[in-house]
Design a protein around this motif. Structure first.
Motif, PDB file in Angstrom:
ATOM      1  N   PHE A 117       0.831  -1.210   0.000  1.00 50.81           N
ATOM      2  CA  PHE A 117       0.000   0.000   0.000  1.00 50.81           C
ATOM      3  C   PHE A 117       0.865   1.259   0.000  1.00 50.81           C
ATOM      4  O   PHE A 117       0.560   2.235  -0.694  1.00 50.81           O
ATOM      5  CB  PHE A 117      -0.953   0.022   1.186  1.00 50.81           C
ATOM      6  N   ALA A 118       1.939   1.259   0.776  1.00 54.01           N
ATOM      7  CA  ALA A 118       2.835   2.431   0.812  1.00 54.01           C
ATOM      8  C   ALA A 118       3.496   2.638  -0.547  1.00 54.01           C
ATOM      9  O   ALA A 118       3.650   3.780  -1.002  1.00 54.01           O
ATOM     10  CB  ALA A 118       3.883   2.255   1.911  1.00 54.01           C
ATOM     11  N   LEU A 119       3.885   1.560  -1.210  1.00 50.72           N
ATOM     12  CA  LEU A 119       4.471   1.674  -2.549  1.00 50.72           C
ATOM     13  C   LEU A 119       3.446   2.179  -3.554  1.00 50.72           C
ATOM     14  O   LEU A 119       3.773   3.002  -4.409  1.00 50.72           O
ATOM     15  CB  LEU A 119       5.067   0.336  -2.994  1.00 50.72           C
ATOM     16  N   GLU A 120       2.213   1.690  -3.460  1.00 51.76           N
ATOM     17  CA  GLU A 120       1.156   2.182  -4.350  1.00 51.76           C
ATOM     18  C   GLU A 120       0.957   3.688  -4.152  1.00 51.76           C
ATOM     19  O   GLU A 120       0.857   4.440  -5.124  1.00 51.76           O
ATOM     20  CB  GLU A 120      -0.158   1.449  -4.089  1.00 51.76           C
ATOM     21  N   ASP A 121       0.907   4.137  -2.895  1.00 44.70           N
ATOM     22  CA  ASP A 121       0.748   5.569  -2.610  1.00 44.70           C
ATOM     23  C   ASP A 121       1.904   6.379  -3.189  1.00 44.70           C
ATOM     24  O   ASP A 121       1.688   7.443  -3.783  1.00 44.70           O
ATOM     25  CB  ASP A 121       0.640   5.814  -1.112  1.00 44.70           C
ATOM     26  N   ALA A 122       3.128   5.890  -3.018  1.00 48.50           N
ATOM     27  CA  ALA A 122       4.289   6.596  -3.564  1.00 48.50           C
ATOM     28  C   ALA A 122       4.208   6.648  -5.090  1.00 48.50           C
ATOM     29  O   ALA A 122       4.508   7.674  -5.705  1.00 48.50           O
ATOM     30  CB  ALA A 122       5.575   5.916  -3.108  1.00 48.50           C
ATOM     31  N   ALA A 123       3.806   5.550  -5.703  1.00 45.77           N
ATOM     32  CA  ALA A 123       3.687   5.511  -7.167  1.00 45.77           C
ATOM     33  C   ALA A 123       2.642   6.510  -7.654  1.00 45.77           C
ATOM     34  O   ALA A 123       2.855   7.193  -8.662  1.00 45.77           O
ATOM     35  CB  ALA A 123       3.346   4.093  -7.632  1.00 45.77           C
ATOM     36  N   ILE A 124       1.537   6.610  -6.953  1.00 44.45           N
ATOM     37  CA  ILE A 124       0.505   7.587  -7.317  1.00 44.45           C
ATOM     38  C   ILE A 124       1.086   8.997  -7.232  1.00 44.45           C
ATOM     39  O   ILE A 124       0.923   9.804  -8.156  1.00 44.45           O
ATOM     40  CB  ILE A 124      -0.740   7.443  -6.412  1.00 44.45           C
ATOM     41  N   ARG A 125       1.777   9.305  -6.137  1.00 45.35           N
ATOM     42  CA  ARG A 125       2.372  10.641  -5.967  1.00 45.35           C
ATOM     43  C   ARG A 125       3.404  10.937  -7.055  1.00 45.35           C
ATOM     44  O   ARG A 125       3.619  12.090  -7.404  1.00 45.35           O
ATOM     45  CB  ARG A 125       3.017  10.768  -4.581  1.00 45.35           C
ATOM     46  N   ALA A 172      -4.801  -1.086 -11.517  1.00 45.26           N
ATOM     47  CA  ALA A 172      -4.931   0.350 -11.761  1.00 45.26           C
ATOM     48  C   ALA A 172      -4.878   1.050 -10.407  1.00 45.26           C
ATOM     49  O   ALA A 172      -5.413   0.548  -9.415  1.00 45.26           O
ATOM     50  CB  ALA A 172      -6.247   0.650 -12.461  1.00 45.26           C
ATOM     51  N   ILE A 173      -4.217   2.219 -10.373  1.00 44.84           N
ATOM     52  CA  ILE A 173      -4.100   2.970  -9.117  1.00 44.84           C
ATOM     53  C   ILE A 173      -4.488   4.426  -9.334  1.00 44.84           C
ATOM     54  O   ILE A 173      -4.586   4.894 -10.464  1.00 44.84           O
ATOM     55  CB  ILE A 173      -2.667   2.881  -8.538  1.00 44.84           C
ATOM     56  N   GLY A 174      -4.701   5.133  -8.237  1.00 44.01           N
ATOM     57  CA  GLY A 174      -5.020   6.552  -8.312  1.00 44.01           C
ATOM     58  C   GLY A 174      -6.315   6.806  -9.043  1.00 44.01           C
ATOM     59  O   GLY A 174      -7.270   6.033  -8.970  1.00 44.01           O
ATOM     60  N   ASP A 175      -6.354   7.908  -9.795  1.00 43.66           N
ATOM     61  CA  ASP A 175      -7.550   8.268 -10.552  1.00 43.66           C
ATOM     62  C   ASP A 175      -7.906   7.182 -11.571  1.00 43.66           C
ATOM     63  O   ASP A 175      -9.065   6.981 -11.874  1.00 43.66           O
ATOM     64  CB  ASP A 175      -7.340   9.594 -11.298  1.00 43.66           C
ATOM     65  N   ASN A 176      -6.894   6.501 -12.074  1.00 46.61           N
ATOM     66  CA  ASN A 176      -7.122   5.443 -13.057  1.00 46.61           C
ATOM     67  C   ASN A 176      -7.946   4.304 -12.440  1.00 46.61           C
ATOM     68  O   ASN A 176      -8.763   3.692 -13.117  1.00 46.61           O
ATOM     69  CB  ASN A 176      -5.771   4.918 -13.564  1.00 46.61           C
TER      70      ASN A 176
END
Length: 181
Positions: A117-125, A172-176
């Motif tokens: 989850f932390a990696l997903e958040d960093a990738a989104i940022r 898919a992450i973020g807005d996607n």
């Protein structure tokens, strides 16, 4: 170095932006090499040297550094207890997760989930819209984790994993993620 505090029920943990070359990451990566060797060492193409090459030599460590990559550790009492990273994948909007690992004596505490989850958040940022990853056919725990976290298998789940050998997943992450939901 950015430090983001998080708290578990019994421990104070810190998610730390790091590097695969950080001395705190070394015990985790060495344990990962041992795990790869134990699970895949009987395969002619994947002994101890191949596991070491996979972890340390296959990708330059700078691929895991911002602005295009990232490498995070969960640190408890000064010790890295889990970690992982991402680097750019072939597709420009896709990050590829690598080296997701939890100290063996601390498994089943949700640490792998937290690092993903932390990696997903960093990738989104960092502007990524999709995550890609692969796991090996002898890592059913990893496959189950990724499925629980919403990753879609990019292989036929009915196929024999031993025939496939590498099991790719995407999410898919973020807005996607909202667009595709």
């Amino acid at each position: 170095m950015t430090i983001i505090p998080t708290t578990t029920q019994l421990h104070d943990d810190w998610i730390v932006t790091s590097s695969p070359m950080d001395p705190r990451a070394r015990p985790l990566l060495e344990a990962l090499i041992g795990e790869y060797s134990a699970r895949y060492g009987d395969l002619a193409e994947f002994g101890q040297d191949a596991a070491r090459e996979e972890v340390y030599g296959r990708y330059a460590s700078d691929r895991f550094l911002p602005p295009h990559g990232n490498f995070l550790l969960i640190v408890r009492n000064g010790e890295a207890i889990a970690g992982g990273g991402f680097m750019p994948h072939e597709e420009t909007d896709t990050a590829e997760l690598k080296r997701i690992w939890t100290a063996a004596h601390l498994r089943r505490q949700g640490l792998a989930r937290r690092i993903v989850f932390a990696l997903e958040d960093a990738a989104i940022r960092q502007g990524y819209r999709r995550i890609f990853l692969t796991t090996g056919f002898r890592q059913p725990e990893a496959s189950a984790l990724y499925k629980r976290l919403g990753y879609t298998p990019l292989y036929d789940p009915k196929a024999d994993p031993a025939v496939l050998m590498t099991l790719p997943f995407a999410k898919a992450i973020g807005d996607n993620a909202a667009v595709l939901a």
